[in-house]
Design a protein around this motif. Sequence first.
Motif, PDB file in Angstrom:
ATOM      1  N   ARG A   1       0.849  -1.185   0.000  1.00 39.30           N
ATOM      2  CA  ARG A   1       0.000   0.000   0.000  1.00 39.30           C
ATOM      3  C   ARG A   1       0.883   1.232   0.000  1.00 39.30           C
ATOM      4  N   SER A   2       0.471   2.187  -0.725  1.00 43.83           N
ATOM      5  CA  SER A   2       1.175   3.456  -0.704  1.00 43.83           C
ATOM      6  C   SER A   2       0.856   4.142   0.619  1.00 43.83           C
ATOM      7  N   THR A   3       1.849   4.789   1.177  1.00 44.21           N
ATOM      8  CA  THR A   3       1.610   5.510   2.433  1.00 44.21           C
ATOM      9  C   THR A   3       0.747   6.746   2.195  1.00 44.21           C
ATOM     10  N   HIS A   4       0.514   7.073   0.927  1.00 47.04           N
ATOM     11  CA  HIS A   4      -0.275   8.256   0.607  1.00 47.04           C
ATOM     12  C   HIS A   4      -1.713   7.925   0.242  1.00 47.04           C
ATOM     13  N   GLU A   5      -2.095   6.640   0.334  1.00 47.38           N
ATOM     14  CA  GLU A   5      -3.468   6.274   0.023  1.00 47.38           C
ATOM     15  C   GLU A   5      -4.404   6.860   1.063  1.00 47.38           C
ATOM     16  N   ILE A   6      -5.534   7.314   0.613  1.00 48.50           N
ATOM     17  CA  ILE A   6      -6.534   7.872   1.514  1.00 48.50           C
ATOM     18  C   ILE A   6      -7.520   6.759   1.850  1.00 48.50           C
ATOM     19  N   PRO A   7      -7.698   6.469   3.153  1.00 53.19           N
ATOM     20  CA  PRO A   7      -8.642   5.414   3.517  1.00 53.19           C
ATOM     21  C   PRO A   7     -10.063   5.823   3.165  1.00 53.19           C
ATOM     22  N   GLU A   8     -10.886   4.810   2.939  1.00 47.72           N
ATOM     23  CA  GLU A   8     -12.281   5.097   2.638  1.00 47.72           C
ATOM     24  C   GLU A   8     -12.938   5.753   3.842  1.00 47.72           C
ATOM     25  N   PRO A   9     -13.850   6.697   3.604  1.00 48.41           N
ATOM     26  CA  PRO A   9     -14.522   7.343   4.732  1.00 48.41           C
ATOM     27  C   PRO A   9     -15.363   6.327   5.513  1.00 48.41           C
ATOM     28  N   VAL A  10     -15.410   6.536   6.807  1.00 47.20           N
ATOM     29  CA  VAL A  10     -16.164   5.666   7.697  1.00 47.20           C
ATOM     30  C   VAL A  10     -17.300   6.489   8.281  1.00 47.20           C
ATOM     31  N   SER A  11     -18.466   5.883   8.394  1.00 45.21           N
ATOM     32  CA  SER A  11     -19.580   6.616   9.002  1.00 45.21           C
ATOM     33  C   SER A  11     -19.329   6.768  10.496  1.00 45.21           C
ATOM     34  N   GLU A  12     -20.017   7.702  11.092  1.00 45.49           N
ATOM     35  CA  GLU A  12     -19.856   7.937  12.531  1.00 45.49           C
ATOM     36  C   GLU A  12     -20.209   6.687  13.328  1.00 45.49           C
ATOM     37  N   GLU A  13     -21.286   6.028  12.968  1.00 41.06           N
ATOM     38  CA  GLU A  13     -21.693   4.818  13.700  1.00 41.06           C
ATOM     39  C   GLU A  13     -20.686   3.685  13.521  1.00 41.06           C
ATOM     40  N   ASP A  14     -20.150   3.537  12.309  1.00 43.10           N
ATOM     41  CA  ASP A  14     -19.125   2.515  12.080  1.00 43.10           C
ATOM     42  C   ASP A  14     -17.883   2.801  12.908  1.00 43.10           C
ATOM     43  N   TYR A  15     -17.496   4.066  12.969  1.00 42.25           N
ATOM     44  CA  TYR A  15     -16.327   4.441  13.761  1.00 42.25           C
ATOM     45  C   TYR A  15     -16.527   4.072  15.232  1.00 42.25           C
TER      46      TYR A  15
END
Length: 182
Positions: A33-47
């Motif tokens: 994985r590139s260290t510059h990859e942006i993780p997929e957004p997580v919903s507040e409830e998932d977080y």
Amino acid sequence: MTGDPRDTENARGAVSDGSRGDSSGAQHSEPERSTHEIPEPVSEEDYWSQFPDTLTTADVAKIIRTGAPAVRARLRDGTIPGHRIADSWIIFKGEIRAWLAATSNRPRPSEPVDVLAAYPDELSYRDLMQLFRVKYKGTIYIWLEQGHIPGSFVGGRWIVHRWQLRERLAETSNQPGPPDVE
């Protein structure tokens, strides 16, 4: 080389971890994985679902991106909401969520947090172990015997009423309570 067939095989398909690769010499591993990859957004409830209802100082440190010593200091000075039971900090996820929402630059109306809403009117030691995230039931019994948790010893067992525990949590909170109305 020694002429041993294993030597030639190792030379062709060797993998750095000591395991054998396939005959083509290709290695099978997870893609880097590139260290510059942006993780997929997580919903507040998932977080928030990744955390238990009762948090440790390490959990809170992860949430607010600081160290556990800073969390303990902020618990002591009342910046972070928590409850002091005996020598332990009890930190409830619902209260942390409400605190973060209240301190946000995008505040939302928050409802009062009742960490005991899902519990029965009479709590068992198992309920208390779950609520306080304690692994050893002896800790609960010590807290009961020493009066850190309100309860009655009846018929060889402890009975803790939810309303009494709610009062104790209000007393042990490091947050200012609502003003008394006379």
